[in-house]
Design a protein around this motif. Structure first.
Motif, mmCIF file in Angstrom:
data_model
loop_
_atom_site.group_PDB
_atom_site.id
_atom_site.type_symbol
_atom_site.label_atom_id
_atom_site.label_comp_id
_atom_site.label_asym_id
_atom_site.label_seq_id
_atom_site.Cartn_x
_atom_site.Cartn_y
_atom_site.Cartn_z
ATOM 1 N N VAL A 1 1.146 -0.794 -0.026
ATOM 2 C CA VAL A 1 0.288 -0.164 -0.114
ATOM 3 C C VAL A 1 0.882 0.537 -0.367
ATOM 4 O O VAL A 1 0.700 2.338 -0.959
ATOM 5 C CB VAL A 1 -1.221 0.162 1.256
ATOM 6 C CG1 VAL A 1 -1.685 1.363 1.622
ATOM 7 C CG2 VAL A 1 -1.830 -0.882 0.760
ATOM 8 N N LEU A 2 1.947 1.409 0.885
ATOM 9 C CA LEU A 2 2.473 2.503 0.692
ATOM 10 C C LEU A 2 3.182 3.001 0.148
ATOM 11 O O LEU A 2 3.405 4.200 -0.499
ATOM 12 C CB LEU A 2 4.116 2.975 2.498
ATOM 13 C CG LEU A 2 2.553 2.395 3.631
ATOM 14 C CD1 LEU A 2 3.582 2.526 4.908
ATOM 15 C CD2 LEU A 2 1.292 3.670 4.101
ATOM 16 N N VAL B 1 0.538 4.541 -2.501
ATOM 17 C CA VAL B 1 0.182 5.965 -1.912
ATOM 18 C C VAL B 1 1.972 7.028 -2.342
ATOM 19 O O VAL B 1 1.521 8.213 -2.753
ATOM 20 C CB VAL B 1 0.445 6.698 -0.772
ATOM 21 C CG1 VAL B 1 -0.030 7.692 -0.315
ATOM 22 C CG2 VAL B 1 -0.989 5.458 -0.174
ATOM 23 N N GLN C 1 1.661 7.183 -6.126
ATOM 24 C CA GLN C 1 0.994 8.509 -6.848
ATOM 25 C C GLN C 1 0.926 10.049 -6.166
ATOM 26 O O GLN C 1 1.000 10.804 -7.281
ATOM 27 C CB GLN C 1 -0.607 8.035 -6.205
ATOM 28 C CG GLN C 1 -1.955 8.940 -6.312
ATOM 29 C CD GLN C 1 -2.700 9.088 -7.710
ATOM 30 O OE1 GLN C 1 -2.571 7.380 -8.453
ATOM 31 N NE2 GLN C 1 -2.804 9.483 -8.924
ATOM 32 N N LEU C 2 1.816 10.357 -5.628
ATOM 33 C CA LEU C 2 2.088 11.195 -5.215
ATOM 34 C C LEU C 2 3.173 11.970 -5.966
ATOM 35 O O LEU C 2 3.608 13.049 -6.112
ATOM 36 C CB LEU C 2 2.845 12.008 -3.381
ATOM 37 C CG LEU C 2 1.996 11.285 -2.311
ATOM 38 C CD1 LEU C 2 2.399 11.052 -1.017
ATOM 39 C CD2 LEU C 2 0.794 12.444 -2.538
ATOM 40 N N VAL D 1 -8.590 11.098 -2.343
ATOM 41 C CA VAL D 1 -9.151 9.575 -1.391
ATOM 42 C C VAL D 1 -9.815 9.090 -2.737
ATOM 43 O O VAL D 1 -9.661 7.199 -3.146
ATOM 44 C CB VAL D 1 -9.896 9.920 -0.887
ATOM 45 C CG1 VAL D 1 -9.706 8.003 0.041
ATOM 46 C CG2 VAL D 1 -8.689 10.661 0.201
ATOM 47 N N PHE E 1 -8.395 7.869 -6.123
ATOM 48 C CA PHE E 1 -7.089 6.790 -5.517
ATOM 49 C C PHE E 1 -7.689 5.400 -5.815
ATOM 50 O O PHE E 1 -7.613 4.597 -6.294
ATOM 51 C CB PHE E 1 -6.758 7.410 -4.252
ATOM 52 C CG PHE E 1 -5.442 6.514 -4.009
ATOM 53 C CD1 PHE E 1 -4.002 6.089 -4.501
ATOM 54 C CD2 PHE E 1 -5.787 5.466 -3.273
ATOM 55 C CE1 PHE E 1 -3.014 5.628 -4.377
ATOM 56 C CE2 PHE E 1 -4.790 4.085 -2.916
ATOM 57 C CZ PHE E 1 -3.451 4.163 -3.142
ATOM 58 N N THR F 1 -6.846 4.810 -9.579
ATOM 59 C CA THR F 1 -5.617 4.188 -9.216
ATOM 60 C C THR F 1 -5.530 2.791 -8.910
ATOM 61 O O THR F 1 -4.374 1.889 -9.524
ATOM 62 C CB THR F 1 -4.724 5.104 -8.203
ATOM 63 O OG1 THR F 1 -5.352 6.257 -8.659
ATOM 64 C CG2 THR F 1 -3.430 4.262 -8.197
ATOM 65 N N ARG G 1 -0.843 18.273 -1.443
ATOM 66 C CA ARG G 1 0.388 17.446 -1.864
ATOM 67 C C ARG G 1 1.594 18.574 -1.769
ATOM 68 O O ARG G 1 2.826 17.010 -1.761
ATOM 69 C CB ARG G 1 0.265 17.510 -3.622
ATOM 70 C CG ARG G 1 1.222 15.944 -4.282
ATOM 71 C CD ARG G 1 0.961 16.032 -6.038
ATOM 72 N NE ARG G 1 -0.156 16.012 -5.909
ATOM 73 C CZ ARG G 1 -0.463 14.840 -6.650
ATOM 74 N NH1 ARG G 1 0.643 14.147 -7.032
ATOM 75 N NH2 ARG G 1 -1.788 14.551 -7.046
#
Lengths: 326, 289
Positions: free
Chosen positions: A115-116, A119, A122-123, A229, A232, A236, B25
């Motif tokens: 998971v991490l 994320v 995606q950032l 969210v 995502f 995603t 962000r």
């Protein structure tokens, strides 16, 4: 033998799609006829074949054979003992403890590593100003040597270390947390280190996968008023599901291979009285100790470790395809 | 990209939604940054602190107040650091050389030529990747012992000299070279070795950078296998030397320990930062896919 390279072994396996295989087989039109002279390809590939067979495949066969003997690391022994080593495994509480620790490691680390990094990817997927710097910085722990960063973590988590003193300063705890002496906390600290160092590595896989998720989906979702969210979770995550499965398998196998983190954080014994030893740690201790070592028994533990990795891969795969149907 | 550019007019509060998203962000990015490189910065700062400065506790400052290289001097004086670095470099050069040369040759034959045994070789590669190193290391040790290579660099290097995954990377890379390029060279009468060197190798530059970085990092980072094979301290690599340092009485001064680990991290960071542009490009172009 090199750690990241072997941990990447699973990658290429899962990541070489049949389509590409087929294409390359028929793709090289110039290769349609057999190469002449016939021995040139054998010459060019001989070193690779020798190393792959001699140190990649033979050792496994040999491990299985050894597990039925009482071979010693210094030579000698090596007579056939039948199932004796395996019978001993069943009643060896240290073996079961190491197995439990390794499974615990995988159970905690895999979800975090699936998971991490996603994320994180995606950032940094969009090219906003300064993103190159962030990408490189997030990758820095991957590049740093494990022993070196484990030493840093050891200092950070020690009784008087910055983590404990910060927590005490904020009045969250009254006495220091024994991160490195309590067995469970030691395992969790090692897991945190593994995850911290692995984030950037798996982020790269997600970045490659995210490049294939159509941008229009995000735009459409945004017009529909979906926030970050929801975008995502609904665009995603489904878009990179196969990569998630791949990373689950890779990080799971990686977790079962952990040695250095425990060795540095928990000391040469592997935690108090060896309570935090993982399976590779236990294999080293039982098989390769020059005096008391029993390579035959260690080989039996090795076979158990191998079966565990296979089981984990099968489990991830089953879990992954179930999700697909749902 | 798109999230930033095509802006819906809707605004909530003071900023348009997309500006708010951008601010959030960057805030998250900075938070993650603190976690990912914070420990490394703390390590660097601690190693540079003077002997009178606090490393832990409430008096500890973020930056060294009295910067000093004393810890580095101590580590080089008390521990054969230069020797460890030399040994690590030897291991890295051996590994990088073999990981570049042999997988390239094998990957070329595997993807561009037809020959008897090609499919068998391919499957051997795939099968060999099923066995985690830790599950075969007992046998590997006995093999190295029987070859008389215990306590030698060759013993550390040999089992990992050629990784199947690198052969597969090179195979995929060469398979992507258009046939026409090679056909043109064939008309020019260039022999096979010439074509390989002049056409295929330059086309594989991106993947080669990835292979070089990965094998260098792997050899530099490796711990368990050299730990098993190497006995005498004169052969220790940096990772082994550091582990030894941490078990010695010198580790009572964390400054020294941190200085030692900075030395282990810096060379590889420099290598990575120098090559990182090619690396991320290589990754994006599918070298690890």
């Amino acid at each position: 033998m090199t750690t990241p390279v072997t941990s990447r072994r699973a990658v290429a396996r899962a990541a070489s799609p049949p389509a590409r295989r087929r294409r390359s087989r028929g793709g090289a039109t110039s290769g349609a006829a057999l190469h002449r002279p016939w021995w040139v390809p054998l010459l060019w590939t001989a070193p690779a074949v020798a190393v792959i067979v001699g140190f990649g495949i033979f050792p496994f066969v040999n491990t299985v054979v050894l597990s039925f003997t009482d071979a010693r690391p210094l030579g000698g022994g090596g007579s056939w003992v039948g199932w004796e080593n395996y019978a001993r495994l069943l009643t060896d509480s240290d073996f079961w403890l190491a197995t439990r620790n390794s499974i615990f490691y995988a159970v905690v680390a895999v979800p975090l590593l699936v998971v991490l990094p996603l994320v994180l990817a995606q950032l940094v997927v969009n090219r906003i100003p300064g993103i190159g710097f962030f990408r490189t910085a997030f990758y820095a722990p991957v590049v740093a040597s494990m022993v070196a960063v484990a030493l840093v973590w050891q200092s950070l988590l020690s009784e008087r270390g910055p983590v404990n003193s910060a927590l005490q300063q904020f009045g969250l705890i009254s006495s220091p947390i024994p991160f490195l002496s309590d067995t469970t906390l030691l395992l969790l600290s090692a897991i945190a280190l593994t995850v911290w160092k692995g984030l950037g590595w798996y982020m790269i896989f997600y970045l490659a996968a995210l490049a294939n998720v159509p941008r229009e989906l995000y735009e459409a979702a945004e017009l529909d008023g979906a926030g970050p969210v929801r975008r995502f979770l609904h665009i995603t995550v489904p878009g990179v599901r196969l990569t998630m499965l791949l990373i689950a398998i890779m990080s799971g196998i990686g977790s079962l291979r952990v040695f250095t983190e425990i060795y540095v954080l928990g000391g040469a014994t592997g935690g108090l009285g060896g309570q935090a030893r993982t399976l590779p740690f236990y294999i080293r201790d039982t098989a390769l100790d020059p005096i008391a070592g029993n390579a035959g028994y260690g080989a039996a533990v090795s076979v158990a470790l191998f079966l565990l990795t296979v089981g984990l891969a099968v489990l991830s795969h089953r879990f992954g395809s179930e999700k697909e149907e749902a | 990209m798109s999230i930033v550019e095509s802006s819906p007019r809707r605004t909530v509060g003071r900023f348009p939604r997309r500006t708010r998203e951008l601010i959030v962000r960057y805030a998250i990015l900075t938070g993650v940054l603190a976690i990912s490189i914070g420990p490394l910065l703390w390590q660097l700062s601690s190693s540079l602190k003077g002997p009178g400065e606090a490393l832990f506790g409430t008096e500890a400052t973020l930056l060294p107040q009295d910067p000093s290289l004393a810890a580095y001097a101590t580590v080089f004086e008390q521990v054969p650091m230069a020797l460890y670095i030399r040994n690590s470099l030897i291991m890295c050069l051996l590994t990088v050389a073999s990981q570049v040369v042999f997988p390239t040759l094998a990957g070329y034959m595997l993807s561009r030529r037809q020959w008897r045994g090609r499919r068998v070789f391919y499957w051997l590669l795939i099968v060999s990747m099923m066995f985690p190193f830790e599950s075969i290391m007992v046998s590997l040790y006995l093999q190295i012992r029987d070859l008389g290579l215990v306590n030698s660099f060759v013993g550390v290097w040999l089992p990992g000299a050629i990784a199947a995954v690198n052969v597969l990377i090179m195979r995929a890379t060469f398979a992507a070279v258009p046939d026409e390029v090679e056909e043109a060279a064939m008309l020019d009468g260039a022999g096979e070795w010439r074509r390989f060197v002049r056409i295929y190798l330059p086309a594989a530059r991106g993947s080669l950078v990835v292979v070089v970085i990965n094998s260098f990092i792997a050899a530099w980072d490796d711990f368990l296998w050299p730990f098993i094979v190497l006995r005498s301290e004169e052969l220790y690599t940096l990772s082994l030397g550091l582990a030894r340092l941490s078990a010695s009485s010198l580790s009572f001064d964390p400054r020294v320990l941190m200085a030692g680990s900075v030395i282990a991290i810096v060379p590889i960071m420099v290598l990575f930062i120098v090559l990182q542009k090619h690396f991320f490009k290589g990754v994006e172009s599918g070298a690890i896919k």
